[in-house]
Design an enzyme around this catalytic site. Structure first.
Site, short mmCIF file in Angstrom:
data_model
loop_
_atom_site.label_atom_id
_atom_site.label_comp_id
_atom_site.label_asym_id
_atom_site.label_seq_id
_atom_site.Cartn_x
_atom_site.Cartn_y
_atom_site.Cartn_z
N CYS A 16 -15.48 -3.13 0.61
CA CYS A 16 -14.24 -3.34 0.56
C CYS A 16 -13.80 -4.32 -0.43
O CYS A 16 -14.23 -5.35 -0.82
CB CYS A 16 -14.13 -3.91 2.60
N LYS A 49 -3.29 1.15 15.07
CA LYS A 49 -3.26 1.86 14.09
C LYS A 49 -3.68 3.60 14.27
O LYS A 49 -4.23 2.99 15.43
CB LYS A 49 -3.75 1.26 12.34
N CYS A 69 -8.57 -10.81 1.46
CA CYS A 69 -8.17 -10.71 2.67
C CYS A 69 -8.80 -11.43 4.05
O CYS A 69 -9.43 -12.76 4.26
CB CYS A 69 -9.35 -9.05 2.81
N CYS A 107 -13.95 -1.65 6.68
CA CYS A 107 -12.59 -0.89 5.39
C CYS A 107 -13.34 -0.36 4.95
O CYS A 107 -12.98 1.01 4.67
CB CYS A 107 -12.06 -1.96 5.22
N ARG A 134 0.92 -0.96 -0.35
CA ARG A 134 0.00 -0.10 0.10
C ARG A 134 1.58 0.99 -0.29
O ARG A 134 2.20 1.44 0.76
CB ARG A 134 -0.65 -0.18 1.39
N LYS A 141 -5.66 6.96 12.83
CA LYS A 141 -6.17 7.74 11.53
C LYS A 141 -6.26 9.06 11.50
O LYS A 141 -7.01 9.82 12.81
CB LYS A 141 -7.00 7.26 10.50
N ARG A 173 -1.58 6.58 9.80
CA ARG A 173 -1.11 5.98 8.40
C ARG A 173 -1.61 7.14 7.58
O ARG A 173 -1.84 7.92 7.53
CB ARG A 173 -2.69 4.99 8.52
N CYS A 224 -16.68 -8.27 6.98
CA CYS A 224 -16.52 -8.97 8.16
C CYS A 224 -16.39 -7.34 8.85
O CYS A 224 -16.17 -5.92 8.54
CB CYS A 224 -15.04 -9.52 8.71
FE1 SRM Z 1 -8.60 -1.62 6.96
C1 SRM Z 1 -8.00 -4.72 8.12
C2 SRM Z 1 -8.46 -3.56 3.43
C3 SRM Z 1 -9.62 0.85 5.21
C4 SRM Z 1 -10.86 -0.88 9.62
N1 SRM Z 1 -8.16 -3.65 6.17
C5 SRM Z 1 -7.75 -5.01 7.01
C6 SRM Z 1 -7.02 -5.82 6.09
C7 SRM Z 1 -5.43 -5.23 6.21
C8 SRM Z 1 -6.40 -7.44 6.45
C9 SRM Z 1 -5.56 -7.43 7.65
O1 SRM Z 1 -5.23 -6.70 8.80
O2 SRM Z 1 -4.77 -8.33 7.12
C10 SRM Z 1 -7.25 -5.91 4.82
C11 SRM Z 1 -6.36 -5.77 3.62
C12 SRM Z 1 -7.51 -6.69 2.38
C13 SRM Z 1 -6.96 -6.48 0.99
O3 SRM Z 1 -6.98 -7.82 0.53
O4 SRM Z 1 -6.21 -5.41 0.46
C14 SRM Z 1 -7.88 -3.94 4.55
N2 SRM Z 1 -8.97 -0.69 4.86
C15 SRM Z 1 -8.44 -2.14 3.26
C16 SRM Z 1 -8.80 -1.02 2.17
C17 SRM Z 1 -7.81 -2.12 0.80
C18 SRM Z 1 -10.80 -1.60 2.12
C19 SRM Z 1 -10.73 -1.20 0.79
O5 SRM Z 1 -11.27 -1.53 0.11
O6 SRM Z 1 -10.76 0.27 0.67
C20 SRM Z 1 -9.06 0.04 2.57
C21 SRM Z 1 -7.22 0.29 3.11
C22 SRM Z 1 -6.73 2.07 3.53
C23 SRM Z 1 -5.58 2.83 3.28
O7 SRM Z 1 -5.44 2.97 2.63
O8 SRM Z 1 -4.62 2.67 4.56
C24 SRM Z 1 -9.22 0.22 3.96
N3 SRM Z 1 -9.94 -0.55 7.17
C25 SRM Z 1 -9.96 0.63 6.64
C26 SRM Z 1 -11.31 1.89 7.14
C27 SRM Z 1 -11.68 2.92 6.31
C28 SRM Z 1 -11.15 3.80 6.78
O9 SRM Z 1 -9.82 4.20 7.32
O10 SRM Z 1 -11.05 5.73 6.76
C29 SRM Z 1 -11.00 0.95 8.27
C30 SRM Z 1 -12.44 1.25 9.44
C31 SRM Z 1 -12.35 2.68 9.97
C32 SRM Z 1 -11.33 2.76 11.12
O11 SRM Z 1 -10.11 2.22 11.37
O12 SRM Z 1 -12.28 2.28 12.62
C33 SRM Z 1 -10.90 -0.22 8.80
N4 SRM Z 1 -8.86 -2.95 8.51
C34 SRM Z 1 -10.06 -1.99 9.34
C35 SRM Z 1 -9.59 -2.91 10.73
C36 SRM Z 1 -10.08 -2.62 12.41
C37 SRM Z 1 -9.47 -1.88 13.32
C38 SRM Z 1 -10.07 -1.71 14.60
O13 SRM Z 1 -9.69 -1.19 15.20
O14 SRM Z 1 -9.53 -3.01 14.87
C39 SRM Z 1 -8.70 -4.19 10.44
C40 SRM Z 1 -8.10 -5.65 11.09
C41 SRM Z 1 -7.28 -5.08 12.27
O15 SRM Z 1 -6.68 -3.89 12.14
O16 SRM Z 1 -6.58 -5.65 12.97
C42 SRM Z 1 -8.14 -3.99 8.62
FE1 SF4 Z 2 -10.92 -7.62 4.89
FE2 SF4 Z 2 -13.19 -6.55 6.71
FE3 SF4 Z 2 -11.22 -5.21 5.42
FE4 SF4 Z 2 -13.33 -6.16 3.74
S1 SF4 Z 2 -13.72 -4.95 6.17
S2 SF4 Z 2 -10.88 -5.87 3.65
S3 SF4 Z 2 -13.49 -8.39 4.62
S4 SF4 Z 2 -10.88 -6.80 7.21
#
Ligand code: SRM
Ligand code: SF4
Length: 558
Positions: free
Chosen positions: A432, A209, A438, A481, A75, A211, A144, A477
């Protein structure tokens, strides 16, 4: 706040990682497996990568007694989502050479490449570096990619606000040189250690993390209140006066864990000068560093620290560290979160074209040669690009004299037709990544959402609601995201083919939605929506949005 005797495994890995080096070098040399050592999977996140495997092929490979098909996702760090034409061309070449070739625009305005095999990581990062691109700190327990309201046409002082994205990103970069050493062959020099002393992150980094987003009202395209820290630009008489500061946003929940919850940020005050804004941001991070939960990662985000301390105590702690009090928050108003599709000219006469990219997937398929078209635009050297938090793209900085040439390319590749033909619902939907990459996905995301929309569109048309801008989001899930809890209609995967349905969020992103029905399959989703749309059509007040209506009828009334 964290129990020093009960640190989570990741805490120990960070401290033992020798400035985020871990044993990555050895992991890369290990030719027996396509994976890296387990502890290193946590460390490489700080370098912007995740180890993944193709989940579609797990069963087949297990039957053949083969290792999982390990690959890596990388990324980029692109504060505010800006990328020049030259860099976009480079990213395209790198994607083609080293990954699946698909470029994925994320919900935080950057891009990801998937499917890199281990031996391709270093060449990828080297090529990125040659193009002046990097992936530092785009994952991991650290600040981030900083997001910022994307459309420069919408505010005459966009550039001034936008510059903060870079400043914040630079301010909060880790001091370790591990990235350069591991991936770019910089020599490890013993006394570099001095330079690596990191007063902000120390050796344990943040508990989780972090943000940061910047919004320019009335546009809330960045979903400002879902960030750990949100800056809301206060503009009076066309002058940037400073920023309101919101803290404690975050969306993830865990099915069955009642201690976890989605939360929107709380505005704690206003800061006027750049120095004060940056100082406040820095100290919010140090408070989270020192008070955040390091035992339970499910409860480690700033939102939990804030709620445990209490908003007043939190603000006082920040003020004690900055040495000044925040002023009272200034008034602001949000009235839009959708992207502004099509051509738009800014106050200086420069043109911008926002195009629709379904779920941010840039590729050529049987319907449209999107990737080729964007490459053609980049090759003219007459435009740059901006990514939006809705996973779309803005062709930016087009001079009036060049607009016709760019428009011709867009018409030739049917980009304009594609953008205009997409329904309101489709253009207001995001999903997402989810399967197959994922590891946390319980259900499909971006692979399923397009066909579900095709089934929902006729329901809206049946009730003459097809021109409504309803914000709809899906995740595979509960991590959230695609920010489903901040949508008017949110789908959250619970199991293959099953989704919780959430309703009652507002159109502007200032109210979370509420769980309405659990674990619905497609037939269940369509039946519920049919019912909801019919009631909406019959009982809405004039101009009431779907989110406000469903909140009034189904949430507030209960
Ligand atoms: Fe996310 C984890 C994809 C925005 C909350 N997110 C992941 C992972 C890396 C899975 C992993 O931990 O192994 C996913 C990778 C999937 C893949 O195969 O690419 C993933 N997140 C994404 C993206 C690519 C979704 C998309 O389709 O665009 C977004 C990348 C953003 C970026 O450029 O940095 C993405 N993730 C978000 C958002 C939205 C936002 O930030 O505006 C959230 C919710 C907001 C928040 O953070 O509260 C989000 N992602 C999570 C979480 C839950 C974090 C937590 O507080 O527990 C995880 C899991 C974790 O971190 O353990 C996670
Ligand atoms: Fe993966 Fe869940 Fe984030 Fe979708 S919402 S990319 S399934 S961690």
């Amino acid at each position: 706040m964290s129990d020093k005797n009960n640190l989570s495994a990741i805490e120990k890995i960070k401290v033992a990682s020798d400035g985020l080096r871990g044993s990555i070098q050895q992991s890369l040399q290990d030719e027996i497996t396509g994976a890296i050592r387990e502890d290193d999977t946590a460390v490489i996140k700080f370098h912007g990568m995740y180890q993944q495997d193709d989940r579609d092929r797990r069963e087949e490979r297990a039957e053949k007694k083969l290792d999982r098909l390990y690959t890596f996702m990388i990324r980029l760090r692109l504060p505010g989502g800006f990328i020049s034409a030259e860099k976009w061309i480079a990213a395209n070449e790198i994607a083609l050479d080293n990954s699946t070739g698909v470029i994925k625009i994320t919900t935080r305005q950057t891009i990801q490449l998937h499917g890199l095999i281990k031996s391709k990581i270093r060449p990828t990062i080297k090529s990125f570096s040659e193009a002046k691109l990097d992936s530092i700190a785009t994952c991991g327990d650290i600040n981030r990619n900083v997001s910022c309201t994307s459309h420069p046409g919408e505010s005459p002082i966009h550039a001034q606000v936008f510059a903060y994205a870079d400043k914040i990103s630079n301010l909060l970069m880790p001091k370790t040189k591990a990235y350069y050493e591991i991936w770019l062959d910089d020599e490890k020099i013993a006394d570099k250690k001095e330079e690596e002393i990191d007063p902000l992150y120390q050796d344990r980094y943040l508990p989780r993390k972090f943000k940061i987003g910047i919004a320019i009202p009335p546009n809330n395209d960045v979903d400002i209140f879902t960030n750990d820290l949100g800056l809301i630009a206060i503009i009076e008489n066309n002058e940037l006066k400073g920023f309101n500061i919101a803290v404690g946003g975050g969306l993830s929940t865990t099915h069955g864990n009642a201690a976890t919850y989605a939360r929107l940020g709380t505005v704690i005050g206003f800061a006027d000068t750049e120095e004060k804004v940056l100082k406040t941001i820095y100290e919010v991070l140090t408070v989270q560093r020192d008070f955040g939960n390091r035992s339970d990662r499910k409860l480690a985000r700033l939102k939990y620290t804030l709620d445990k301390m209490g908003v007043d105590a939190f603000r006082q702690e920040v003020e004690k560290r900055t040495g000044f009090a925040l002023e009272q928050a200034r008034p602001y108003e949000f009235n839009q979160r959708s992207d502004r599709y099509g051509w738009l000219q800014n106050a200086q006469g420069v043109w911008y074209y926002t195009l629709f990219i379904e779920n941010g997937r840039v590729l050529d398929d049987e319907k449209i040669a999107l990737k080729t078209a964007l490459l053609e635009v980049a090759k003219t050297g007459k435009a740059n690009f901006l990514f939006t938090s809705n996973q779309n793209m803005i062709i930016s900085d087009v001079a009036d004299k060049d607009k016709a040439a760019i428009n011709e390319i867009l018409e030739h590749f049917k980009i304009i037709e594609h953008t205009e033909a997409a329904s309101h619902l489709r253009k207001n939907s995001i999903a997402c990544v989810a399967l197959p990459t994922c590891p946390l996905a319980l259900a499909e995301g971006q692979r399923y959402m397009p066909s579900l929309i095709t089934s929902i569109e006729p329901l809206l048309a049946k009730y003459q609601l097809d021109k409504e801008d309803i914000i709809m989001r899906m995740t595979g899930c509960p991590n959230g995201c695609a920010r489903p809890y901040a949508a008017e209609i949110g789908f959250v995967g619970t199991a293959p083919g099953k989704y919780n349905l959430h309703i009652g969020g507002d159109n502007e992103g200032e109210r979370l939605n509420t769980l309405y029905k659990e674990s619905l399959d497609e037939a269940g989703i369509l039946a519920e929506l049919d019912n909801l749309f019919e009631t909406f059509k019959n009982e809405r007040t004039s101009k009431e949005s779907f989110g406000d209506f469903s909140f009034r009828k189904y949430v507030a009334a209960n």
